[in-house]
Design a protein around this motif. Structure first.
Motif, PDB file in Angstrom:
ATOM      1  N   ASP A 240     -34.607 -11.399   3.127  1.00 26.74           N
ATOM      2  CA  ASP A 240     -35.111 -12.804   3.559  1.00 26.74           C
ATOM      3  C   ASP A 240     -35.395 -12.782   5.158  1.00 26.74           C
ATOM      4  OD1 ASP A 240     -34.597 -13.711   0.935  1.00 26.74           O
ATOM      5  OD2 ASP A 240     -32.384 -14.311   1.656  1.00 26.74           O
ATOM      6  N   GLY A 241     -35.756 -11.503   5.410  1.00 30.68           N
ATOM      7  CA  GLY A 241     -35.902 -11.506   6.720  1.00 30.68           C
ATOM      8  C   GLY A 241     -35.086 -11.914   8.028  1.00 30.68           C
ATOM      9  N   ILE A 242     -33.521 -11.965   7.695  1.00 28.36           N
ATOM     10  CA  ILE A 242     -32.423 -12.235   8.634  1.00 28.36           C
ATOM     11  C   ILE A 242     -32.316 -11.164   9.725  1.00 28.36           C
ATOM     12  CG2 ILE A 242     -30.413 -13.174   8.752  1.00 28.36           C
ATOM     13  CD1 ILE A 242     -32.236 -15.124   7.195  1.00 28.36           C
ATOM     14  N   CYS A 243     -32.373 -10.015   8.887  1.00 26.97           N
ATOM     15  CA  CYS A 243     -32.080  -8.866   9.703  1.00 26.97           C
ATOM     16  C   CYS A 243     -33.272  -8.082   9.706  1.00 26.97           C
ATOM     17  CB  CYS A 243     -30.987  -7.820   9.193  1.00 26.97           C
ATOM     18  SG  CYS A 243     -31.302  -7.022   7.799  1.00 26.97           S
ATOM     19  N   VAL A 244     -33.431  -6.832  10.742  1.00 22.40           N
ATOM     20  CA  VAL A 244     -34.674  -6.174  10.923  1.00 22.40           C
ATOM     21  C   VAL A 244     -35.101  -5.645   9.565  1.00 22.40           C
ATOM     22  CG1 VAL A 244     -33.974  -5.996  13.235  1.00 22.40           C
ATOM     23  CG2 VAL A 244     -33.386  -4.142  11.502  1.00 22.40           C
ATOM     24  N   THR A 245     -36.303  -5.068   9.658  1.00 18.07           N
ATOM     25  CA  THR A 245     -36.654  -4.186   8.543  1.00 18.07           C
ATOM     26  C   THR A 245     -36.076  -2.857   8.457  1.00 18.07           C
ATOM     27  OG1 THR A 245     -38.715  -3.392   9.490  1.00 18.07           O
ATOM     28  CG2 THR A 245     -38.994  -5.640   8.691  1.00 18.07           C
ATOM     29  N   ALA A 246     -36.485  -2.071   7.236  1.00 21.06           N
ATOM     30  CA  ALA A 246     -35.972  -0.979   7.131  1.00 21.06           C
ATOM     31  C   ALA A 246     -36.654  -0.037   8.142  1.00 21.06           C
ATOM     32  CB  ALA A 246     -36.194  -0.429   5.798  1.00 21.06           C
ATOM     33  N   GLU A 247     -38.029  -0.140   8.303  1.00 18.99           N
ATOM     34  CA  GLU A 247     -38.852   0.456   9.142  1.00 18.99           C
ATOM     35  C   GLU A 247     -38.429   0.458  10.624  1.00 18.99           C
ATOM     36  OE1 GLU A 247     -40.873  -0.261   5.360  1.00 18.99           O
ATOM     37  OE2 GLU A 247     -39.822  -1.588   6.965  1.00 18.99           O
ATOM     38  N   ASP A 248     -38.063  -0.718  11.129  1.00 20.69           N
ATOM     39  CA  ASP A 248     -37.549  -0.922  12.601  1.00 20.69           C
ATOM     40  C   ASP A 248     -36.003  -0.391  12.662  1.00 20.69           C
ATOM     41  OD1 ASP A 248     -39.932  -2.100  13.369  1.00 20.69           O
ATOM     42  OD2 ASP A 248     -38.978  -4.466  13.161  1.00 20.69           O
ATOM     43  N   GLN A 249     -35.388  -0.428  11.570  1.00 21.47           N
ATOM     44  CA  GLN A 249     -33.709   0.015  11.657  1.00 21.47           C
ATOM     45  C   GLN A 249     -33.994   1.460  11.773  1.00 21.47           C
ATOM     46  OE1 GLN A 249     -30.873  -2.011  12.154  1.00 21.47           O
ATOM     47  NE2 GLN A 249     -30.068   0.028  12.868  1.00 21.47           N
ATOM     48  N   ALA A 250     -34.821   2.310  11.312  1.00 16.93           N
ATOM     49  CA  ALA A 250     -35.075   3.715  11.148  1.00 16.93           C
ATOM     50  C   ALA A 250     -35.387   4.314  12.622  1.00 16.93           C
ATOM     51  CB  ALA A 250     -36.052   4.163  10.043  1.00 16.93           C
ATOM     52  N   LEU A 251     -35.831   3.436  13.410  1.00 20.15           N
ATOM     53  CA  LEU A 251     -36.064   3.764  14.900  1.00 20.15           C
ATOM     54  C   LEU A 251     -35.140   4.084  15.784  1.00 20.15           C
ATOM     55  CD1 LEU A 251     -38.697   1.000  15.947  1.00 20.15           C
ATOM     56  CD2 LEU A 251     -39.305   3.491  14.925  1.00 20.15           C
ATOM     57  N   ASP A 252     -33.568   3.400  15.524  1.00 18.74           N
ATOM     58  CA  ASP A 252     -32.411   3.827  15.758  1.00 18.74           C
ATOM     59  C   ASP A 252     -31.956   5.107  15.478  1.00 18.74           C
ATOM     60  OD1 ASP A 252     -29.855   3.726  16.987  1.00 18.74           O
ATOM     61  OD2 ASP A 252     -29.454   1.826  16.320  1.00 18.74           O
ATOM     62  N   THR A 253     -31.968   6.028  16.293  1.00 13.35           N
ATOM     63  CA  THR A 253     -31.209   7.502  15.899  1.00 13.35           C
ATOM     64  C   THR A 253     -30.184   7.522  16.076  1.00 13.35           C
ATOM     65  OG1 THR A 253     -32.090   8.271  18.227  1.00 13.35           O
ATOM     66  CG2 THR A 253     -33.712   8.173  16.591  1.00 13.35           C
ATOM     67  N   ASN A 254     -29.189   6.338  16.476  1.00 16.29           N
ATOM     68  CA  ASN A 254     -27.959   6.703  16.619  1.00 16.29           C
ATOM     69  C   ASN A 254     -27.464   7.564  17.661  1.00 16.29           C
ATOM     70  OD1 ASN A 254     -25.330   5.669  15.832  1.00 16.29           O
ATOM     71  ND2 ASN A 254     -24.660   7.731  15.026  1.00 16.29           N
ATOM     72  N   GLY A 255     -28.430   7.634  18.914  1.00 12.40           N
ATOM     73  CA  GLY A 255     -28.443   8.579  19.776  1.00 12.40           C
ATOM     74  C   GLY A 255     -28.506   7.520  20.979  1.00 12.40           C
ATOM     75  N   PRO A 256     -29.728   7.819  21.604  1.00 13.99           N
ATOM     76  CA  PRO A 256     -29.732   7.081  23.092  1.00 13.99           C
ATOM     77  C   PRO A 256     -29.610   5.536  22.878  1.00 13.99           C
ATOM     78  CG  PRO A 256     -31.353   8.968  22.957  1.00 13.99           C
ATOM     79  CD  PRO A 256     -30.623   9.048  21.508  1.00 13.99           C
ATOM     80  N   LEU A 257     -29.278   4.933  23.871  1.00 16.81           N
ATOM     81  CA  LEU A 257     -29.232   3.303  23.754  1.00 16.81           C
ATOM     82  C   LEU A 257     -30.554   2.897  23.641  1.00 16.81           C
ATOM     83  CD1 LEU A 257     -26.150   2.507  26.082  1.00 16.81           C
ATOM     84  CD2 LEU A 257     -26.136   3.071  23.628  1.00 16.81           C
ATOM     85  N   GLU A 258     -31.492   3.605  24.252  1.00 13.72           N
ATOM     86  CA  GLU A 258     -32.862   3.163  24.426  1.00 13.72           C
ATOM     87  C   GLU A 258     -33.514   2.789  22.897  1.00 13.72           C
ATOM     88  OE1 GLU A 258     -31.907   5.123  28.364  1.00 13.72           O
ATOM     89  OE2 GLU A 258     -31.481   5.440  26.075  1.00 13.72           O
ATOM     90  N   THR A 259     -32.971   3.420  21.786  1.00 13.18           N
ATOM     91  CA  THR A 259     -33.445   3.493  20.740  1.00 13.18           C
ATOM     92  C   THR A 259     -32.945   2.328  19.646  1.00 13.18           C
ATOM     93  OG1 THR A 259     -32.077   4.914  19.669  1.00 13.18           O
ATOM     94  CG2 THR A 259     -34.099   5.774  20.455  1.00 13.18           C
ATOM     95  N   THR A 260     -32.020   1.590  20.177  1.00 11.60           N
ATOM     96  CA  THR A 260     -31.120   0.543  19.388  1.00 11.60           C
ATOM     97  C   THR A 260     -31.964  -0.784  19.418  1.00 11.60           C
ATOM     98  OG1 THR A 260     -30.087  -0.067  21.463  1.00 11.60           O
ATOM     99  CG2 THR A 260     -28.939   1.409  20.213  1.00 11.60           C
ATOM    100  N   MET A 261     -31.700  -1.551  18.449  1.00  7.51           N
ATOM    101  CA  MET A 261     -32.466  -2.856  18.146  1.00  7.51           C
ATOM    102  C   MET A 261     -32.552  -3.627  19.387  1.00  7.51           C
ATOM    103  SD  MET A 261     -33.866  -2.124  15.040  1.00  7.51           S
ATOM    104  CE  MET A 261     -34.031  -0.484  15.944  1.00  7.51           C
ATOM    105  N   VAL A 262     -31.687  -3.994  20.235  1.00  2.00           N
ATOM    106  CA  VAL A 262     -31.503  -5.014  21.019  1.00  2.00           C
ATOM    107  C   VAL A 262     -32.626  -4.324  22.002  1.00  2.00           C
ATOM    108  CG1 VAL A 262     -29.969  -6.107  22.654  1.00  2.00           C
ATOM    109  CG2 VAL A 262     -29.425  -6.220  20.295  1.00  2.00           C
ATOM    110  N   VAL A 263     -32.173  -3.323  22.532  1.00  2.00           N
ATOM    111  CA  VAL A 263     -32.925  -2.828  23.606  1.00  2.00           C
ATOM    112  C   VAL A 263     -34.429  -2.433  23.256  1.00  2.00           C
ATOM    113  CG1 VAL A 263     -33.407  -0.646  25.056  1.00  2.00           C
ATOM    114  CG2 VAL A 263     -31.091  -1.342  24.696  1.00  2.00           C
TER     115      VAL A 263
END
Length: 431
Positions: A240-263
């Motif tokens: 329903d487009g409430i949270c980010v897409t799978a493609e966008d979330q995959a950008l978050d590598t769970n490493g540098p803060l720079e890859t998180t969704m808010v940043v």
């Protein structure tokens, strides 16, 4: 400083750690000073280096050779070094992994140094207990914190939506998400990141239901029905487009803060920790704040708890254990060091240290302190330390399945059942 390790290398590192414990680690490498390793970003590193300089200049101090990596890269590197018998003298340790590292002898018990090189007078008892395994002290807490939701206040104002507060529910998040869709700010920014692969967010959701991620005897504290419900919740948000897409979330590598969704500007809020507000604010021009995770229903609390944000432990193969214990003592007691550290690693565990830094805190630090101190009915008891296999379940199972569901490779029902079956098998193998 950057190091990239793939999943295969991570598993090799974990296996090597186990092998080292079984057959005996390699030789300890004596050093003129101390070697330190921690996870975090540049803001944490700058504060740590400042304290290291103070320690080197103190009576009986020594030079500290320090390095850091993002969370995702840190643990494979640490496992590899530990397996080779060349662990750092000072290791930043997490509540999730302290049992595993302690039981394998990868970190050393500190009890023999307490009262001598390691002064812990006035230390918060709950934080002290959090660093114990089988009654022995293996980690000195560097601060108390709680999970928190990172919130971009400017984005909410731009979307014309009231930001979340301590009473916000998951249903409220859905309503906020619909309003963000209608406002269509910043190229379609979503109200929230995809939390389906966030172990702390899952844990909080389960605790509100009176369940637990893990029981005291190291078993799963929930079943396939709850796991399916969890994946279904986020599937609905995603569809329903409430949270980010799978493609966008995959950008978050769970490493540098720079890859998180808010940043990256993909979402207006995301799961975080209270002590991370300082570091995130250095990366984002918009004003940020923190609030609690959503309630599962109005008036339901108990999902949060105050935990040691992280520990400093001493490497089991270190040839400089007493000097390392002296460093740990300096890090948590010295008032000038405390002024440098602030609350970036959590709320200090000694009352006199808290009193010293409180008047000097900036706005973000004060928000973090107030948040941890005023959880109210959101607060529940500290759970037991996760079992040794918790890290594998988080990295190799929860995050993988969350992505498979997000990309449509598995249904929520299939993923829910598979998670419980595989997690149970992992726990049994580990036991």
């Amino acid at each position: 400083m950057t190091l990239r390790l793939g999943r295969r290398q991570f598993l090799m590192g974990s296996s090597a750690l186990a092998a080292a414990a079984a057959f005996g680690a390699g030789p300890a490498w004596a050093q003129a000073g101390l070697r330190q390793f921690f996870w975090g970003g540049q803001a944490r590193a700058d504060r740590t280096y400042g304290v290291n300089d103070l320690f080197a200049a103190s009576e009986g101090g020594a030079q500290v050779d320090s390095s850091f990596l993002g969370w995702g890269d840190y643990w494979p590197k640490l496992a590899t070094e530990t397996a080779g018998g060349n662990a750092p003298d000072i290791i930043q340790m997490d509540y999730r992994y302290i049992v595993e590292y302690a039981k394998r002898g990868a970190i050393a018990p500190l009890d023999d140094y307490v009262g001598g090189a390691l002064k812990l007078d006035g230390f918060d008892e709950d934080q002290l207990e959090g660093g114990k395994v089988d009654g022995k002290l293996y980690g000195v807490s560097l601060g108390a914190n709680s999970v928190a939701q990172l919130v971009n206040l400017a984005a909410f104002e731009e979307a014309g939506v009231e930001p979340p507060n301590r009473d916000t529910t998951y249903d409220d998040i859905r309503a906020m998400g619909e309003a963000f869709k209608a406002a269509n700010i910043r190229g379609g920014m979503k109200v929230i990141s995809d939390g389906s692969g966030s172990e702390p967010m899952l844990d909080n959701w389960l605790r509100q239901k009176g369940l637990a991620l893990y029981t005291a005897d190291g078993k799963l504290g929930f079943g396939a029905e709850e796991m399916t419900e969890w994946f279904t919740l986020w599937n609905g948000f995603r569809t329903d487009g409430i949270c980010v897409t799978a493609e966008d979330q995959a950008l978050d590598t769970n490493g540098p803060l720079e890859t998180t969704m808010v940043v990256l500007g993909k979402a207006a809020m995301m799961p975080s920790n209270s002590n991370q507000l300082v570091a995130f604010q250095t990366l984002v021009q918009d004003e940020l704040t923190i609030t609690n995770y959503p309630r599962i229903a109005a008036g339901v609390g108990g999902g949060h708890y105050r935990k040691p944000s992280m520990f400093f432990s001493v490497g089991g193969s270190s040839a400089n254990k007493e000097l390392a214990a002296q460093y740990l003592s300096f890090f948590v007691n010295d008032l000038e060091a405390a002024k440098i550290l602030g609350v970036e690693r959590g709320i200090p565990c000694i009352g006199t240290v808290r009193e010293t830094i409180a008047p000097e805190l900036n706005a973000q630090d004060q928000i973090a302190l107030d948040f941890v101190a005023n959880l109210g009915d959101l607060l529940g008891p500290l759970p037991p330390p996760p079992p040794a296999a918790a890290g594998e379940i988080d990295i190799s199972l929860l995050r993988t399945l969350s992505q498979e569901v997000a990309f449509g490779a598995r249904s929520a029902e299939d993923a829910g059942q598979y998670f419980v079956t595989e997690a149970t098998a992992i726990l049994e193998r580990q036991a």
